[in-house]
Write an enzyme that holds these catalytic residues in place. Structure first.
Site, mmCIF file in Angstrom:
data_model
loop_
_atom_site.group_PDB
_atom_site.id
_atom_site.type_symbol
_atom_site.label_atom_id
_atom_site.label_comp_id
_atom_site.label_asym_id
_atom_site.label_seq_id
_atom_site.Cartn_x
_atom_site.Cartn_y
_atom_site.Cartn_z
ATOM 1 N N LYS B 212 0.846 -1.200 0.000
ATOM 2 C CA LYS B 212 0.000 0.000 0.000
ATOM 3 C C LYS B 212 0.877 1.244 0.000
ATOM 4 O O LYS B 212 1.862 1.313 0.738
ATOM 5 C CB LYS B 212 -0.886 -0.014 1.254
ATOM 6 C CG LYS B 212 -1.794 1.195 1.400
ATOM 7 C CD LYS B 212 -2.804 1.011 2.527
ATOM 8 C CE LYS B 212 -3.681 2.238 2.687
ATOM 9 N NZ LYS B 212 -2.976 3.387 3.274
ATOM 10 N N HIS B 236 -1.840 7.834 1.124
ATOM 11 C CA HIS B 236 -2.077 7.798 2.567
ATOM 12 C C HIS B 236 -2.955 8.977 2.993
ATOM 13 O O HIS B 236 -2.772 9.569 4.069
ATOM 14 C CB HIS B 236 -0.729 7.838 3.305
ATOM 15 C CG HIS B 236 -0.697 7.015 4.582
ATOM 16 N ND1 HIS B 236 0.074 5.893 4.724
ATOM 17 C CD2 HIS B 236 -1.325 7.165 5.777
ATOM 18 C CE1 HIS B 236 -0.075 5.391 5.951
ATOM 19 N NE2 HIS B 236 -0.919 6.144 6.606
ATOM 20 N N ASP B 267 -7.218 4.094 -2.956
ATOM 21 C CA ASP B 267 -7.979 4.838 -1.958
ATOM 22 C C ASP B 267 -7.717 6.330 -2.139
ATOM 23 O O ASP B 267 -7.027 6.737 -3.053
ATOM 24 C CB ASP B 267 -7.659 4.376 -0.525
ATOM 25 C CG ASP B 267 -6.280 4.785 -0.048
ATOM 26 O OD1 ASP B 267 -5.571 5.582 -0.719
ATOM 27 O OD2 ASP B 267 -5.881 4.312 1.026
ATOM 28 N N GLY B 269 -10.151 9.785 -0.905
ATOM 29 C CA GLY B 269 -11.262 10.654 -1.273
ATOM 30 C C GLY B 269 -12.454 9.937 -1.864
ATOM 31 O O GLY B 269 -13.407 10.589 -2.309
ATOM 32 N N ARG B 271 -15.818 8.335 -1.566
ATOM 33 C CA ARG B 271 -16.847 8.541 -0.540
ATOM 34 C C ARG B 271 -18.183 7.910 -0.866
ATOM 35 O O ARG B 271 -18.949 7.586 0.026
ATOM 36 C CB ARG B 271 -17.050 10.055 -0.310
ATOM 37 C CG ARG B 271 -15.805 10.781 0.208
ATOM 38 C CD ARG B 271 -15.446 10.298 1.605
ATOM 39 N NE ARG B 271 -14.188 10.846 2.103
ATOM 40 C CZ ARG B 271 -13.042 10.158 2.166
ATOM 41 N NH1 ARG B 271 -12.978 8.908 1.730
ATOM 42 N NH2 ARG B 271 -11.962 10.700 2.684
ATOM 43 N N GLY B 290 -11.264 5.200 3.959
ATOM 44 C CA GLY B 290 -10.710 5.324 5.300
ATOM 45 C C GLY B 290 -11.562 6.112 6.270
ATOM 46 O O GLY B 290 -12.405 5.563 6.990
ATOM 47 N N ARG B 291 -11.376 7.426 6.293
ATOM 48 C CA ARG B 291 -11.981 8.279 7.310
ATOM 49 C C ARG B 291 -13.479 8.005 7.549
ATOM 50 O O ARG B 291 -13.905 7.956 8.700
ATOM 51 C CB ARG B 291 -11.769 9.748 6.949
ATOM 52 C CG ARG B 291 -10.304 10.195 6.992
ATOM 53 C CD ARG B 291 -10.128 11.561 6.351
ATOM 54 N NE ARG B 291 -8.789 12.120 6.431
ATOM 55 C CZ ARG B 291 -7.875 12.027 5.468
ATOM 56 N NH1 ARG B 291 -8.146 11.356 4.351
ATOM 57 N NH2 ARG B 291 -6.685 12.594 5.611
#
Lengths: 339, 339, 339, 339
Positions: B212, B236, B267, B269, B271, B290-291
């Site tokens: 990654k 990242h 990955d 952004g 959504r 992620g977030r």
């Protein structure tokens, strides 16, 4: 009444969502659905509007100072302008309960006919909406295009059958309505149609048939293959799929692919006669305008429609004169900067 | 609970930094670190998000109206969606002390498995974080990917050794973590690995191994040369190096270089299900998010994860239907405007 | 003190014009002259800054994890970083009366030498400014570059003559100062120099001579033809001519034209070690940074300079590590996205 | 008085529409008509201004430090600057009732002559405006260009006949005035002219004749074919057709097509001597500046004109010096970045 006065009147009765903005550019409504917004991030309607703004005109007044003719022939009918009111449904839901779809169409169809244009009328879960619109069109000399949603075969055929006797001369289907919430998950399924299914529908309609909701060259070719006499290059004002390109962006390649072999209409963010000119210069035969006609009807009924059509005509004629076009046939891509 | 309700709940407990914004686009957190921000000027996360928005979809509904299948096979496991939760570490530091990493993973891993997807789990200075995550993955049928940081050889081998028995079927390493503050200046040094070092790690892992943090064609080729079975195209989230390009910008060239020879994830952004569709259309096999999964877990635990996965699936399926794709294999670059 | 603390201190004493902004990007000062602004519309400084931001880095950490060396050799001196403080004049006028030019240089020159870099020093109508700066440079082991304005021949020669004994090892001339108000309309005229005049000046200086204020390939070639050993690609921070391109835009073509045959420096909007990396990746040998060093000296004297140089070094080293460069010689255009 | 002082004075008397903005860029007036705005969406004036800003200068001061000469020869008259005041009509309507057109021209024409430039004067429905302006031009040594609107043949010939004896040496016609409201729907019709009609007018004028309002290569060629000695590349400041390209965008291709065979002037958003330099570098022989001269006359009469002309001259001379041009003939496209 002036256009601004009709807008001001509309603001008093067009419901909680539409602001009847001075410029109808999709910014104030964003992703407001129900309401006049578009789907997801709500940016497609904005992009549609903006794309027309970015096309520049090649002014050239060293030319004959003759009269400008904006007349337009559409499957045997002559209209004053290459402009149609676009199909809108569930007006009470999206724009306020002053009107339901039946009442709306009963104002819009004759008002358009009197103003020298015609309306594409909408369709809804209530079968009467479509058939009553067809009847109104018949009562106005066939000036109007009943536009059906892509229901399952039986529903679709029943609707078209009921409408065929109305006197409407042209039918249309908004094939992209597959992306509307109320059409999803229907039993039997509504939505997409194959070329073969479409060919059968076109044949069954027994009238020139227009497929609305084409955004690609491939889609246009499939509509042609299915026997459609016309297409509307449209992303449904952004209401069926987020993050489509604007219609102005995709129009030229579609014209290059199927132009001359079928009638090409376009909608999406067209608001003024300058925008109409640009669409025709890119190769469209005519345009549909949606949301602003709703505002005009809510604001002042038939008079609102008349006001807006006269504004569009004056703007189109002025633009034609300033670019050296005396008829719609004179309008060409060379009248646009950079094309 | 709806997605917006989970967000609202997260706002009450996700610490001082994350605002659980209606749209998680990197703007409100900027360069907030600790917190969910990105490094330096804090613009990479914004750029990641924005790049997906600028890609437009080729809507085409003249096609079969069949069911849409979003199923995805990943090294022998079948998932409902080509979406993974991304690895996150030090959640108590960055998102608030409601959870520590152990607690977070113990919610996330089974919640993902139940929702039909899997999680890449994080790693920390506390060795238990990585091994406990691996154990949780094992307890959930091996559905999950323990993701190690690029420690020095001995630390790395000890971690992988401890995790190998867990039942995890795939391992990953975030090689770009070299840019995280707590990894810099370690003794012995952590961070970058040569192809030779990577090859040794891949061999030692004895499982399909994913690297990654790949942002260049050269990097992808080195990962392939080292024997990795997959890569995650990732910067990242902007947290290891400021002013990287967005992942959407670099993805196509990487796909063209190594696609078909290794699994390509991406990955940054992503959504919505529309973003997932775009990533797959550019050539990715699946995506990491992620977030938003942190916000979902803070807001509503497993139910939050389920809510978000269902939203993603509905959006992806709708987009596929509107572009004429019935399975993930049908999705192609020709479904994106201008590609 | 941290960089932000030095900025905060500077805000208390840097006069009415400079705001010691968190990010020194030319926006808050605009066209403020006197003050740190740029000429006319005041957009050149903004453009300089912005151009660096738009260049993206090719992160790649599949590489050796060895130490990073930022050392730089400049005409026989070794510096810790490829960074110079840029020449600034009339600091009392533009930044506040805490210092005059003599006092400013007497802090800056030794502070730079102690921090491992060197300063280009300014010049003014008061002849003592230039000669005292040269003396300060001599007293610091010759680490510094006295930078003269393009006066008339006699004034110029007198200044260089007085400075030659100082121990400075390299001289420079800001030839673009022709656009500064106080140089215009001088008798005898100051400003532009022909290649022949420049060749005579270079010869007279008897030291490696650098021409500052080159923005075109043609200008670079003329400087080379005149015998200059180096150039500074510079638009004087926008203070001599409005609406120049940014230095980052013109740098690559200049490098392609004269690189390898003379030392190429660049300034304009470089604020962080990432910007330094980008300039070197485009082909510059080193950079000058102007306004921020003034803020550092006003805020905390030598300690401010040290704080900023350490920040730059850490950022540069981190960026090098994340892009796989272990020495300045390793940095290449292939480490920038799209180049 | 300084330029800013004249602006401040103008703000007290220039009517309800013009704000005498610090930068006259079309933003504050937008689509304000009556007033200084432009037609429709009001964006053309903004686009005109912005296009000049986006062109960057190639600074190069390695050149001879000689005097800069801005003198300009126009059909036998020598002017200090390649700048004309543009024709403006109905000043009382658009800028306030301090002046009517007769009074305005009686100040402007001699003020320009005294300042070393000349004015293109306007025309109105009141025939006296045009003939009185021609008389004023005659009284000032023929320095000025009476500019007629494209009336019907009889009106046009009567106006030119009356003016021919005035002593004016050059005539012009704003052919794009076809788009002004008060010219539309006249009987007999005013507006566009064919090449043949234009040729007859040119012959009848018996003086060098300039066609103003050319925005295309085709239009320029037609003007040349009709015997015009010059053109003004102009979109009438956006007041005759919305959504034209900027004049700076279309100028280069027009220069490439007819340059050297006729005099090429340009207007639209030119505000500073830097803009004048850019227009000449693109290939124009001189420029017209409209709105700012109105503000100058309203603010301070002849003194305002003098202030502005001196400002323009200083800016042009400074730009020439910084780019290495010593006369207008030295200015070339190579002095612009990217051309």
């Amino acid at each position: 009444m002036t256009y601004q006065e009709v807008l001001a009147a509309a603001r008093t009765c067009s419901g909680p969502y539409c602001k009847a903005c001075p410029v109808c550019n999709g910014k104030a409504c964003g992703s407001t659905m129900p309401g006049p917004g578009s789907k997801g991030t709500g940016t497609v309607a904005v992009r549609n509007y903006q794309a027309w703004q970015e096309i520049c005109l090649n002014m050239d007044t060293i030319c004959e100072n003759g009269p400008v003719d904006t007349k337009f022939n559409f499957f045997g009918h002559e209209y004053d302008l290459p402009v149609f009111a676009g199909p809108v449904g569930a007006v009470n839901l999206h724009y306020g309960d002053k009107y339901n779809d039946l009442e709306y169409n009963n104002i819009l169809v004759p008002a358009c006919a009197q103003a020298g244009i015609a309306a594409f009328t909408g369709d809804g879960t209530n079968p009467e909406v479509f058939t009553a619109a067809a009847a109104a069109i018949g009562a106005n000399g066939g000036k109007g295009i009943p536009t059906v949603k892509p229901w399952d075969r039986d529903t679709l055929y029943a609707k078209l059958d009921a409408a065929k006797a109305s006197g409407a001369k042209v039918f249309a289907m908004a094939i992209d309505a597959a992306g509307l919430p109320f059409l999803k998950n229907m039993t039997p399924p509504a939505g997409s149609k194959t070329v073969e299914e479409l060919r059968e529908i076109v044949a069954m309609a027994e009238k020139p048939f227009i497929v609305k909701g084409i955004m690609t060259v491939a889609g246009a070719k499939k509509a042609l293959e299915a026997g459609a006499k016309g297409i509307v290059v449209s992303n449904h004002g952004g209401r069926v799929l987020d993050q489509c390109p604007s219609t102005a962006e995709v129009l030229p390649a579609i014209v290059d692919a199927v132009g001359g072999r079928m009638t090409i209409l376009v909608d999406g963010g067209i608001r003024t006669g300058i925008d109409v000119f640009k669409a025709l210069a890119l190769g469209a035969d005519a345009v549909l305008i949606g949301r602003p006609f709703v505002t005009m009807v809510y604001g002042a009924g038939a008079e609102g429609v008349k006001t807006y059509v006269e504004k569009l005509k004056a703007e189109l004629a002025d633009t034609m004169a300033m670019c050296g076009a005396h008829s719609l046939a004179d309008i060409s891509r060379s009248m646009l900067y950079g094309f």
